[in-house]
Scaffold this motif. Structure first.
Motif: not given
Length: 266
Positions: A197, A209, A212-215, A217
């Motif tokens: 992300r 932006t 979608e990654s949360s891990d 960024c």
């Protein structure tokens, strides 16, 4: 998403912004060394001028462009400086006034060619053909990145603009290219494993932006991100926040431009 018309308008504005800087330089300043090895301000503008000219040729006469590209590839393999001598030699020999005039003439040729291009056109270039939007975004990226080199060399500060949105987009979509170009993933694989992300602070405010990654960024100023993906800064010289192994690896090899794999500033 932005359309081709917006990209074209921002390209002409970016070129005009750099023109304001170089038009005010005296003869000695045109010889100022820049961060690019062996390149002066003259060489930076000469590079833009040459490839604006061949970009116009690629649109108006694709067969002639392909012939010119083959000639450049053949010459460039002769020595480490042969490519520069081929593309910059004539420009270097011009007077300062004529250098500026030639760059303006080649930009005008590109602008005239661009006005007749449809959104779905594919344009031949030095690697694979490109969509019209990607083609002109790459020209905008070149104008901005080489403009950064020129401005830093002569001590001119330029405020970042939202034209960086195009360059940031190019930086994001060339993540896979950065790996393919180094042989780290096969050419038929679009992107490496794992999503990254990107959250960037726009110069005018707000956030841009991608992903979608949360891990994994990358967060921070759009200016910092664009400097990294165009290899004008090492990521450690910026305030970007890098989260995750995939994000960190990408930022260490990011390359938003064509050509052999290169390393940015250490």
């Amino acid at each position: 998403m932005t359309g081709l018309g917006e990209v074209l308008g921002d390209l002409w504005e970016e070129q005009g912004s750099l023109d304001e800087v170089v038009a005010a330089l005296d003869e000695a300043q045109w010889d100022t060394p820049t961060a690019s090895p062996r390149w002066s301000v003259t060489d930076q503008i000469g590079h833009l001028s040459y490839f604006d000219s061949t970009a116009a040729l690629a649109i108006t006469d694709p067969d002639a462009f392909k012939t010119a590209a083959k000639e450049l590839f053949a010459v460039a393999g002769e020595s480490p400086t042969a490519g520069d001598d081929f593309t910059l030699g004539t420009f270097r020999a011009l007077s300062v006034a004529d250098r500026l005039a030639q760059w303006r003439e080649n930009r005008q040729a590109l602008q005239a060619a661009g006005e007749g291009v449809a959104d779905d056109t594919r344009i031949a270039w030095y690697g694979p053909s490109m969509s019209a939007k990607s083609f002109f975004t790459a020209r905008l990226m070149e104008a901005w990145a080489h403009g950064e080199d020129v401005c830093e060399a002569v001590g001119v500060a330029r405020a970042p603009t939202d034209r960086l949105r195009h360059i940031a987009q190019l930086g994001v979509i060339t993540r896979g290219w950065s790996y393919i170009n180094r042989g780290l993933i096969p050419p038929d694989v679009d992107v490496p494993d794992g999503d990254v992300r990107v959250e960037l602070d726009a110069p005018s405010g707000g956030t841009w932006t991608w992903g979608e990654s949360s891990d994994n960024c990358v967060r921070g100023a759009a200016l910092d991100f664009c400097r990294v993906v165009t290899q004008r800064r090492n990521v450690t010289q910026t305030d970007l926040e890098i989260v995750g192994e995939s994000a960190s690896e990408w930022m260490s090899i990011a390359q938003a431009f064509a050509g052999p794999a290169t390393d940015g500033p250490t």
